[in-house]
Scaffold this active site. Structure first.
Site, mmCIF file in Angstrom:
data_model
loop_
_atom_site.group_PDB
_atom_site.id
_atom_site.type_symbol
_atom_site.label_atom_id
_atom_site.label_comp_id
_atom_site.label_asym_id
_atom_site.label_seq_id
_atom_site.Cartn_x
_atom_site.Cartn_y
_atom_site.Cartn_z
ATOM 1 C CG ASP A 1 -1.575 1.288 1.515
ATOM 2 O OD1 ASP A 1 -2.256 1.784 0.594
ATOM 3 O OD2 ASP A 1 -1.416 1.833 2.623
ATOM 4 C CG ASP B 1 -1.237 7.763 0.231
ATOM 5 O OD1 ASP B 1 -0.493 8.755 0.181
ATOM 6 O OD2 ASP B 1 -1.832 7.311 -0.749
ATOM 7 C CB THR C 1 -2.323 2.494 -4.158
ATOM 8 O OG1 THR C 1 -2.707 3.770 -3.644
ATOM 9 C CG2 THR C 1 -2.248 2.580 -5.675
ATOM 10 N N GLY C 2 -5.289 2.731 -3.257
ATOM 11 C CA GLY C 2 -6.566 3.349 -3.612
ATOM 12 C C GLY C 2 -6.380 4.468 -4.623
ATOM 13 C CE LYS D 1 -5.372 -0.585 -1.269
ATOM 14 N NZ LYS D 1 -4.319 -0.052 -0.373
ATOM 15 C CG ASP E 1 -2.138 2.769 6.497
ATOM 16 O OD1 ASP E 1 -2.241 3.942 6.879
ATOM 17 O OD2 ASP E 1 -2.344 2.440 5.306
#
Length: 273
Positions: free
Chosen positions: A10, A12, A44-45, A196, A219
């Site tokens: 991931d 951020d 990632t988003g 994800k 996270d």
């Protein structure tokens, strides 16, 4: 190599520190893991355009999971396939109407790497879009003419819970929503059943890596399915309580080289050899 692992990162709050940078040690450890034959990917988003600089910084040549799994592709190898799972345009328009009624601060509609804004806002353009300008801005209900990958809604802070409940009650079967942490309080909406882990499974299948040899770091609440799916799901020390509950391991924070510490121990990586 017999113990080749797939390592999913991931961005951020995980790979990136508070300055949105990859620390030197973390970068060196990841490059060493690649050198030793492990496969590294980003999950990632963020849209692709906002993750490309880190993809290049790590010299990756692997598929990438963007929009929390709604878009998965291999930037340099089309044989992987092009996996785009947008939400239905009519659903998107109904959501936009609901948000308009709430007088939200802004709405951003993303279609892979193009995006549309309700209100032109320099801060949003600089923060979320790497300075790229929207295709169009204004009345999204009339501007939107294709199925969107995701919708980002920026409500007034005291409206967040009420709006989330309204969207849940009206559209639970067809959308999933995620909450971004402070300072943004942004609601991110994608098609139901997409996360994800869906994208990571495509990558694991492509490289024929079994689940027990997948290491995934995350996270936030958009990492939960991935942390649960991976044989070695690793929550960051700065992660939310739910991430630590579903993960098999907890490492140090993103400011304390959590990824490097875990990989060095788990894979026997030495930066001095």
């Amino acid at each position: 190599m017999s113990n080749q692992h797939l390592i999913a990162l991931d961005l951020d709050g995980t790979l990136l520190n508070e300055k949105k940078e990859i620390s030197t040690r973390t970068k060196e450890t990841i490059l060493k893991a690649k050198e030793e034959g492990h496969i590294v990917c980003i999950a990632t988003g963020r849209p692709y355009r906002a993750s490309l600089q880190y993809y290049n910084e790590l010299s990756l040549n692997t598929p990438i999971v963007n929009f929390n799994g709604a878009f998965v592709h291999h930037p340099t190898n089309s044989s992987f396939g092009y996996h785009h799972t947008p939400m239905d345009k009519q659903t998107a328009k109904a959501i936009i109407e609901t948000c308009e009624a709430f007088r939200v601060q802004n709405i951003m509609v993303e279609v892979i790497d193009d995006f549309y804004l309700r209100y032109l806002d320099k801060m949003i353009i600089d923060t979320f879009t790497m300075g790229q300008s929207p295709v169009k801005h204004g009345n999204l209900h009339s501007l939107l003419d294709e199925d969107p990958t995701s919708i980002l809604v920026h409500p007034k802070e005291d409206h967040v819970q009420e709006l989330r409940k309204l969207l849940q009650d009206a559209h639970a079967e067809v959308i999933d929503q995620r909450m971004w942490g402070a300072p943004w309080h942004v609601i991110e909406i994608i098609r139901a059943g997409i996360h994800k882990a869906v994208g990571l499974k495509k990558i694991a299948d492509y490289y024929q890596i079994p689940k027990e040899r997948i290491i995934a770091f995350g996270d936030e609440d958009n990492d939960l399915e991935m942390l649960e799916y991976a044989g070695k799901g690793v929550a960051m020390g700065n992660g939310i309580k739910e991430a630590k509950q579903v993960a098999k391991f907890v490492t140090a924070t993103n400011e304390e080289e959590g990824i490097a510490l875990f990989l060095e121990e788990e894979l026997g990586i030495s930066l001095h050899s």
